[in-house]
Structure formats: structure tokens, C-alpha cells
Design a protein around this motif. Structure first.
Motif, PDB file in Angstrom:
ATOM      1  N   LEU A 114       0.857  -1.183   0.000  1.00 11.57           N
ATOM      2  CA  LEU A 114       0.000   0.000   0.000  1.00 11.57           C
ATOM      3  C   LEU A 114       0.895   1.235   0.000  1.00 11.57           C
ATOM      4  CD1 LEU A 114      -2.620  -1.134   2.680  1.00 11.57           C
ATOM      5  CD2 LEU A 114      -2.820  -1.255   0.181  1.00 11.57           C
ATOM      6  N   HIS A 115       0.619   2.140  -0.917  1.00 13.91           N
ATOM      7  CA  HIS A 115       1.408   3.372  -1.045  1.00 13.91           C
ATOM      8  C   HIS A 115       0.518   4.551  -0.710  1.00 13.91           C
ATOM      9  CE1 HIS A 115       2.603   6.840  -3.684  1.00 13.91           C
ATOM     10  NE2 HIS A 115       3.713   6.654  -2.988  1.00 13.91           N
ATOM     11  N   TYR A 116       1.026   5.442   0.127  1.00 12.97           N
ATOM     12  CA  TYR A 116       0.230   6.624   0.474  1.00 12.97           C
ATOM     13  C   TYR A 116       0.502   7.719  -0.541  1.00 12.97           C
ATOM     14  CZ  TYR A 116      -2.149  10.210   3.132  1.00 12.97           C
ATOM     15  OH  TYR A 116      -3.032  11.193   3.518  1.00 12.97           O
ATOM     16  N   ASP A 117      -0.512   8.016  -1.347  1.00 13.87           N
ATOM     17  CA  ASP A 117      -0.427   9.066  -2.358  1.00 13.87           C
ATOM     18  C   ASP A 117      -0.626  10.407  -1.655  1.00 13.87           C
ATOM     19  OD1 ASP A 117      -0.924  10.961  -4.377  1.00 13.87           O
ATOM     20  OD2 ASP A 117      -1.780   9.443  -5.701  1.00 13.87           O
ATOM     21  N   THR A 118       0.442  11.174  -1.535  1.00 15.02           N
ATOM     22  CA  THR A 118       0.365  12.431  -0.792  1.00 15.02           C
ATOM     23  C   THR A 118      -0.453  13.492  -1.526  1.00 15.02           C
ATOM     24  OG1 THR A 118       2.492  13.092  -1.735  1.00 15.02           O
ATOM     25  CG2 THR A 118       2.525  12.040   0.440  1.00 15.02           C
ATOM     26  N   VAL A 119      -0.554  13.373  -2.845  1.00 20.05           N
ATOM     27  CA  VAL A 119      -1.357  14.326  -3.617  1.00 20.05           C
ATOM     28  C   VAL A 119      -2.842  14.065  -3.380  1.00 20.05           C
ATOM     29  CG1 VAL A 119      -1.947  15.143  -5.930  1.00 20.05           C
ATOM     30  CG2 VAL A 119       0.446  14.591  -5.369  1.00 20.05           C
ATOM     31  N   GLN A 120      -3.259  12.800  -3.449  1.00 21.07           N
ATOM     32  CA  GLN A 120      -4.666  12.431  -3.242  1.00 21.07           C
ATOM     33  C   GLN A 120      -5.011  12.279  -1.757  1.00 21.07           C
ATOM     34  OE1 GLN A 120      -6.783  12.218  -5.821  1.00 21.07           O
ATOM     35  NE2 GLN A 120      -5.115  12.694  -7.222  1.00 21.07           N
ATOM     36  N   ALA A 121      -3.991  12.272  -0.915  1.00 24.15           N
ATOM     37  CA  ALA A 121      -4.165  12.038   0.532  1.00 24.15           C
ATOM     38  C   ALA A 121      -4.959  10.757   0.769  1.00 24.15           C
ATOM     39  CB  ALA A 121      -4.849  13.229   1.198  1.00 24.15           C
ATOM     40  N   ALA A 122      -4.508   9.680   0.082  1.00 21.62           N
ATOM     41  CA  ALA A 122      -5.199   8.396   0.200  1.00 21.62           C
ATOM     42  C   ALA A 122      -4.223   7.257  -0.072  1.00 21.62           C
ATOM     43  CB  ALA A 122      -6.358   8.337  -0.787  1.00 21.62           C
ATOM     44  N   TRP A 123      -4.524   6.103   0.527  1.00 23.90           N
ATOM     45  CA  TRP A 123      -3.728   4.906   0.278  1.00 23.90           C
ATOM     46  C   TRP A 123      -4.142   4.274  -1.042  1.00 23.90           C
ATOM     47  CZ3 TRP A 123       0.432   3.675   3.043  1.00 23.90           C
ATOM     48  CH2 TRP A 123       0.548   4.190   4.342  1.00 23.90           C
ATOM     49  N   GLU A 124      -3.176   3.714  -1.775  1.00 20.46           N
ATOM     50  CA  GLU A 124      -3.473   2.991  -3.005  1.00 20.46           C
ATOM     51  C   GLU A 124      -2.780   1.633  -2.949  1.00 20.46           C
ATOM     52  OE1 GLU A 124      -1.867   4.912  -6.476  1.00 20.46           O
ATOM     53  OE2 GLU A 124       0.016   5.419  -5.483  1.00 20.46           O
ATOM     54  N   ASN A 125      -3.437   0.655  -3.560  1.00 12.91           N
ATOM     55  CA  ASN A 125      -2.919  -0.710  -3.590  1.00 12.91           C
ATOM     56  C   ASN A 125      -2.041  -0.867  -4.828  1.00 12.91           C
ATOM     57  OD1 ASN A 125      -2.479  -3.440  -3.428  1.00 12.91           O
ATOM     58  ND2 ASN A 125      -4.619  -4.037  -3.382  1.00 12.91           N
ATOM     59  N   ILE A 126      -0.757  -1.116  -4.617  1.00 15.46           N
ATOM     60  CA  ILE A 126       0.206  -1.274  -5.719  1.00 15.46           C
ATOM     61  C   ILE A 126       0.391  -2.767  -5.985  1.00 15.46           C
ATOM     62  CG2 ILE A 126       2.599  -0.855  -6.434  1.00 15.46           C
ATOM     63  CD1 ILE A 126       1.108   1.726  -6.059  1.00 15.46           C
ATOM     64  N   PRO A 127       0.288  -3.222  -7.237  1.00 13.55           N
ATOM     65  CA  PRO A 127       0.531  -4.642  -7.521  1.00 13.55           C
ATOM     66  C   PRO A 127       1.908  -5.076  -6.996  1.00 13.55           C
ATOM     67  CG  PRO A 127      -0.377  -3.546  -9.446  1.00 13.55           C
ATOM     68  CD  PRO A 127      -0.072  -2.468  -8.451  1.00 13.55           C
ATOM     69  N   ALA A 128       1.938  -6.206  -6.307  1.00  8.76           N
ATOM     70  CA  ALA A 128       3.178  -6.678  -5.686  1.00  8.76           C
ATOM     71  C   ALA A 128       3.347  -8.171  -5.921  1.00  8.76           C
ATOM     72  CB  ALA A 128       3.156  -6.379  -4.186  1.00  8.76           C
ATOM     73  N   THR A 129       4.604  -8.601  -5.951  1.00  6.33           N
ATOM     74  CA  THR A 129       4.939 -10.010  -6.162  1.00  6.33           C
ATOM     75  C   THR A 129       5.806 -10.507  -5.013  1.00  6.33           C
ATOM     76  OG1 THR A 129       4.934  -9.619  -8.547  1.00  6.33           O
ATOM     77  CG2 THR A 129       5.969 -11.659  -7.781  1.00  6.33           C
ATOM     78  N   ALA A 130       5.446 -11.677  -4.486  1.00 11.05           N
ATOM     79  CA  ALA A 130       6.234 -12.281  -3.405  1.00 11.05           C
ATOM     80  C   ALA A 130       7.331 -13.154  -3.986  1.00 11.05           C
ATOM     81  CB  ALA A 130       5.331 -13.112  -2.500  1.00 11.05           C
ATOM     82  N   GLY A 131       8.486 -13.146  -3.319  1.00 10.47           N
ATOM     83  CA  GLY A 131       9.599 -14.026  -3.674  1.00 10.47           C
ATOM     84  C   GLY A 131      10.124 -14.669  -2.400  1.00 10.47           C
ATOM     85  N   GLU A 132      11.288 -15.258  -2.488  1.00 10.81           N
ATOM     86  CA  GLU A 132      11.895 -15.871  -1.306  1.00 10.81           C
ATOM     87  C   GLU A 132      12.500 -14.771  -0.437  1.00 10.81           C
ATOM     88  OE1 GLU A 132      12.028 -18.622   1.154  1.00 10.81           O
ATOM     89  OE2 GLU A 132      11.523 -19.299  -0.873  1.00 10.81           O
ATOM     90  N   GLY A 133      11.736 -14.351   0.567  1.00 15.12           N
ATOM     91  CA  GLY A 133      12.180 -13.273   1.446  1.00 15.12           C
ATOM     92  C   GLY A 133      12.079 -11.897   0.834  1.00 15.12           C
ATOM     93  N   THR A 134      11.276 -11.758  -0.224  1.00 16.89           N
ATOM     94  CA  THR A 134      11.179 -10.450  -0.894  1.00 16.89           C
ATOM     95  C   THR A 134       9.735 -10.127  -1.293  1.00 16.89           C
ATOM     96  OG1 THR A 134      11.500 -11.357  -3.125  1.00 16.89           O
ATOM     97  CG2 THR A 134      13.487 -10.707  -1.901  1.00 16.89           C
ATOM     98  N   ILE A 135       9.495  -8.830  -1.438  1.00 20.08           N
ATOM     99  CA  ILE A 135       8.278  -8.329  -2.088  1.00 20.08           C
ATOM    100  C   ILE A 135       8.743  -7.296  -3.102  1.00 20.08           C
ATOM    101  CG2 ILE A 135       6.081  -7.115  -1.842  1.00 20.08           C
ATOM    102  CD1 ILE A 135       5.916  -8.071   1.029  1.00 20.08           C
ATOM    103  N   THR A 136       8.287  -7.436  -4.331  1.00 20.45           N
ATOM    104  CA  THR A 136       8.681  -6.526  -5.405  1.00 20.45           C
ATOM    105  C   THR A 136       7.465  -5.750  -5.899  1.00 20.45           C
ATOM    106  OG1 THR A 136      10.403  -8.089  -6.085  1.00 20.45           O
ATOM    107  CG2 THR A 136       9.803  -6.384  -7.674  1.00 20.45           C
TER     108      THR A 136
END
Length: 198
Positions: A114-136
């Protein structure tokens, strides 16, 4: 003969206690360290979220807010494991793809960013991928970022930028040493007493 039996019982009790420690508090997944982006290995820095965003971060404490932000991705076992201020050097071209080192995440773990968009003053859901000990994830802009992990499909493995290791459970290593030392002292004491009597 009785002292040898007592020594055996004392040693067995302490060894059993030491082995059972793995069932105690496993660490929760957490975001750790400084990471680098794919585009030209740009240095990415994570710090505490500035006080001005405290109210925005507090919104994520609500299960309803999390459910609304994640939509179909939402599961009752998902939780925000960390919120960090993420930044790259000024002038870095966007978008930027960042691979975060995140404790406990496996390729099969359900994750969200989740990224906080400071312009919109709202949280947005960013597509993310899980790996071995990682999130991209790929970002168009950077500011506070929340890391959401399904605790039911994550593990207690700890992955850092430098190496991959199996982290001891909370309190495990120190308690094993204590129990081991006590068992050894008890066994030596009983052995010494039996030699004096013989």
C-alpha cells in the motif's frame, strides 16, 4: 545408583525443555534494511514515517480499511507488518521497481503493498509479487509504504540483503544455552557427589 538415576532424570528434564523452545514465539514478518531498485541499482532508503503521516498510518489499524483497500486480495490473516518512508535519490526517473527484503515471505505468501499518495491524501494498492524473502513492486512516486503479509502463509525465515539465514525464534538461542549449562552443571555435580561417596 540413586544419584545416577537422579542425574539422568535432571538431564532429561532440561534437555526436553530446551528442545521444546522452538514452539515459543516465532518472530512476525517485518521489513528490514536498505534495498536497491532494478533500474541502474538506484539506492533506496527506508526510514520511519514522518509524524505528519501519523493519521494516515493509523487508518491501517482498521480491518475495514484494509479490507476496502485490498478488495478480493483481502484475507482475515493478512496484516500490516511495517510502514516505512521509502525514498530514492532526487532526480531518479520514475517508475522505479523496488525489491524489498521482507522477513518471512515466501513465493507462495499472499502479499500487498500500500502506497500513500500524498497528492490524493489516500492509500493505493500497488501490484506486488512475493519471492523468497522479498516483495517486489513498481512505483510511480514514493512516500509512506505499507507492507501487508498473510501471516498464515509466511514463515519465520529471515532474509537480509547480505545473506539468507534461519533466524532463531525469540529467546530460543539464549534459553538453550542456559538450559544446556544448567543440565551440564547438574550432571557434573551429581557425578562429583557419586565419586566422593565411592
Amino acid at each position: 545408583m540413586k544419584l545416577r538415576k537422579l542425574a539422568g532424570v535432571v538431564t532429561a528434564v532440561f534437555m526436553t525443555a530446551a528442545m521444546s523452545l522452538t514452539a515459543f514465539a516465532a518472530p512476525s514478518p517485518s521489513v528490514d534494511g536498505t534495498v536497491s531498485a532494478e533500474e541502474g541499482e538506484v539506492q533506496v532508503t527506508m526510514t520511519d514515517v514522518p509524524a505528519e503521516y501519523a493519521e494516515a498510518v493509523a487508518q491501517l489499524d482498521s480491518r475495514d480499511t484494509l479490507r476496502n483497500l485490498l478488495g478480493a486480495q483481502y484475507k482475515d490473516t493478512m496484516q500490516v507488518v511495517a510502514v516505512r518512508e521509502v525514498s530514492v535519490p532526487e532526480g531518479t526517473p520514475m517508475p522505479v521497481t523496488i525489491e524489498f527484503q521482507v522477513t518471512g515471505v515466501r513465493p507462495t505468501t499472499d502479499v500487498a503493498i500500500l502506497h500513500y499518495d500524498t497528492v490524493q491524501a489516500a492509500w493505493e494498492n500497488i501490484p506486488a509479487t512475493a519471492g523468497e524473502g522479498t516483495i517486489t513492486a513498481t512505483f510511480q512516486s514514493l512516500s509512506p509504504v505499507a507492507f501487508v503479509v498473510d501471516t498464515a502463509t509466511s514463515s519465520a525465515a529471515t532474509t537480509t540483503e547480505a545473506s539468507t539465514t534461519k533466524s532463531p525464534k525469540t529467546g530460543e538461542s539464549s534459553m538453550v544455552v542456559v538450559f544446556g549449562a544448567v543440565a551440564a552443571i547438574a550432571a557434573c555435580g551429581v557425578y562429583g557427589l557419586s565419586r566422593k561417596r565411592a
